[in-house]
Scaffold this motif. Sequence first.
Motif, mmCIF file in Angstrom:
data_model
loop_
_atom_site.group_PDB
_atom_site.id
_atom_site.type_symbol
_atom_site.label_atom_id
_atom_site.label_comp_id
_atom_site.label_asym_id
_atom_site.label_seq_id
_atom_site.Cartn_x
_atom_site.Cartn_y
_atom_site.Cartn_z
ATOM 1 N N GLY A 234 0.960 -1.296 -0.238
ATOM 2 C CA GLY A 234 -0.129 -0.040 -0.040
ATOM 3 C C GLY A 234 0.762 1.196 -0.007
ATOM 4 O O GLY A 234 2.044 1.290 -0.274
ATOM 5 N N LEU A 235 0.187 2.343 0.302
ATOM 6 C CA LEU A 235 0.980 3.721 0.457
ATOM 7 C C LEU A 235 1.175 4.049 1.809
ATOM 8 O O LEU A 235 0.313 3.929 2.525
ATOM 9 N N PHE B 209 6.049 7.006 0.123
ATOM 10 C CA PHE B 209 6.888 5.559 -0.363
ATOM 11 C C PHE B 209 5.892 4.796 -0.038
ATOM 12 O O PHE B 209 4.468 4.687 0.345
ATOM 13 N N HIS B 210 6.074 3.569 -0.838
ATOM 14 C CA HIS B 210 5.219 2.419 -0.923
ATOM 15 C C HIS B 210 5.734 1.371 0.157
ATOM 16 O O HIS B 210 6.697 1.273 0.622
ATOM 17 N N GLU B 211 4.614 0.917 0.883
ATOM 18 C CA GLU B 211 4.868 -0.059 1.977
ATOM 19 C C GLU B 211 5.060 -1.549 1.376
ATOM 20 O O GLU B 211 4.381 -2.103 0.523
ATOM 21 N N LEU B 212 6.294 -2.090 1.419
ATOM 22 C CA LEU B 212 6.548 -3.331 0.803
ATOM 23 C C LEU B 212 6.801 -4.552 1.721
ATOM 24 O O LEU B 212 7.050 -4.421 2.987
ATOM 25 N N ALA C 19 -0.382 3.980 -10.358
ATOM 26 C CA ALA C 19 -1.156 4.343 -11.391
ATOM 27 C C ALA C 19 -2.581 3.149 -11.577
ATOM 28 O O ALA C 19 -3.538 3.289 -11.716
ATOM 29 N N LEU C 20 -1.926 1.988 -11.869
ATOM 30 C CA LEU C 20 -2.640 0.885 -12.352
ATOM 31 C C LEU C 20 -3.196 -0.107 -11.057
ATOM 32 O O LEU C 20 -4.251 -0.602 -11.301
ATOM 33 N N ARG C 21 -2.648 0.049 -9.771
ATOM 34 C CA ARG C 21 -3.156 -0.877 -9.023
ATOM 35 C C ARG C 21 -3.386 -0.372 -7.407
ATOM 36 O O ARG C 21 -3.723 -0.991 -6.552
ATOM 37 N N SER C 22 -3.661 1.171 -7.357
ATOM 38 C CA SER C 22 -3.833 1.478 -6.262
ATOM 39 C C SER C 22 -5.274 1.178 -5.805
ATOM 40 O O SER C 22 -5.372 1.265 -4.370
ATOM 41 N N ALA C 23 -6.287 0.905 -6.449
ATOM 42 C CA ALA C 23 -7.233 0.851 -6.111
ATOM 43 C C ALA C 23 -7.314 -0.530 -5.172
ATOM 44 O O ALA C 23 -8.239 -0.786 -4.391
ATOM 45 N N GLN C 24 -6.336 -1.340 -5.503
ATOM 46 C CA GLN C 24 -6.191 -2.808 -4.595
ATOM 47 C C GLN C 24 -5.257 -2.440 -3.431
ATOM 48 O O GLN C 24 -5.353 -3.637 -2.895
ATOM 49 N N LEU D 6 -3.609 -2.353 0.150
ATOM 50 C CA LEU D 6 -4.228 -2.319 1.418
ATOM 51 C C LEU D 6 -4.133 -1.126 2.317
ATOM 52 O O LEU D 6 -3.343 -0.248 1.807
ATOM 53 N N GLU D 7 -4.728 -0.827 3.308
ATOM 54 C CA GLU D 7 -4.705 0.367 4.083
ATOM 55 C C GLU D 7 -4.734 -0.146 5.680
ATOM 56 O O GLU D 7 -5.471 -0.839 6.129
ATOM 57 N N GLY D 8 -3.719 0.410 6.222
ATOM 58 C CA GLY D 8 -3.795 0.276 7.674
ATOM 59 C C GLY D 8 -2.635 -0.655 8.124
ATOM 60 O O GLY D 8 -2.465 -1.883 7.358
ATOM 61 N N GLU D 9 -2.122 -0.748 9.344
ATOM 62 C CA GLU D 9 -0.972 -1.525 9.793
ATOM 63 C C GLU D 9 -1.423 -3.070 10.042
ATOM 64 O O GLU D 9 -0.801 -3.937 9.874
#
Length: 309
Positions: free
Chosen positions: A20-21, A26-29, A189-194, A196-199
Amino acid sequence: MSSLSLSAPAKLNLHLEVLGLRRDGFHELAMVMQTIDLADELIAAAAPPGQLSLSCSEASLAVDGSNLVLKAAELLREEVSNPQLSAALHLDKRIPIGAGLAGGSSDAATALLLLNRFWQLQLPEAVLLRLAIQLGSDVAFCLAGGSQLCFGRGEVLEPLASTPPLGVLLLKDPLVSVSTPWAYGRCKALRSAQYLEGEEAFETRRQALRSGALLQWFCAAAQAGPPPVLRNDLQTVVAPEVESVQLGLKLLEQAGSPLVVAMSGSGPSLFALYASPAEAAEAGASLAPLSAENGFDQWVCRFTPARHG
Ligand code: C5P
């Protein structure tokens, strides 16, 4: 000390999952990273007080203050408040640039380790880790290398107990490079709808990786059977846009009997894993004419364990 040198190994991503973001943009990886024996060499030699310089075997690489090696040196001097510290640095560049192999990050991590010794600073690991994070997301992993789970931006590290003695065949088109910000931008751009959110959701995925099929295979002494398909979320957005990624993957699939093939990081480097370095060498020899015909450089490598001290 008249001169000191240290090698800076490349890394492969055996798993790269964009969770997620983050609030910092940055992105969470969730990643598994592995160093290999394709490496740059960084040499520090004496220089007049206060002077820091960098030369490089690769003419296309900037050797001014924008180079991560000099940024690392400056950070160390600031950390110990001693602008008189000096070094003439030389980088023997063997890892391809803009390749998804963390060449620049590994050079930066190696500069921190090398100059900590060369200048006899004796800064502890925790301080080097803090400086590494300021230099780039993969720099923290590159301090020790070996086999590690990497979370957060890439700097939250969980080393794995051992490194299997696997062989690697690596391909890269020397005329193609991929910008990491571009690859993450495409992903967003392509995947942010999928995303995840939150720890809590992030931790569930981290735990799935820790206890999942890849690590079970990786940690099994004999690596019985092939690994599961390697997941690289950047591969799914980069491959459709970069023809050499599609072609390189096809070539590797025909190179002997690879256990698995995948793209590393944001690409465009591609790799195949083999049960042993000897098998990788055999596959490399059989593929060499075809990779040359298609304009690829290739390397036969092996996994390397973490460095210490
Ligand atoms: O940290 P580093 O300089 O290697 O990152 C390069 C770029 O890659 C960042 O500016 C960002 O666009 C992207 N990135 C990201 N999330 C990460 C690591 C890198 O979005 N965890």
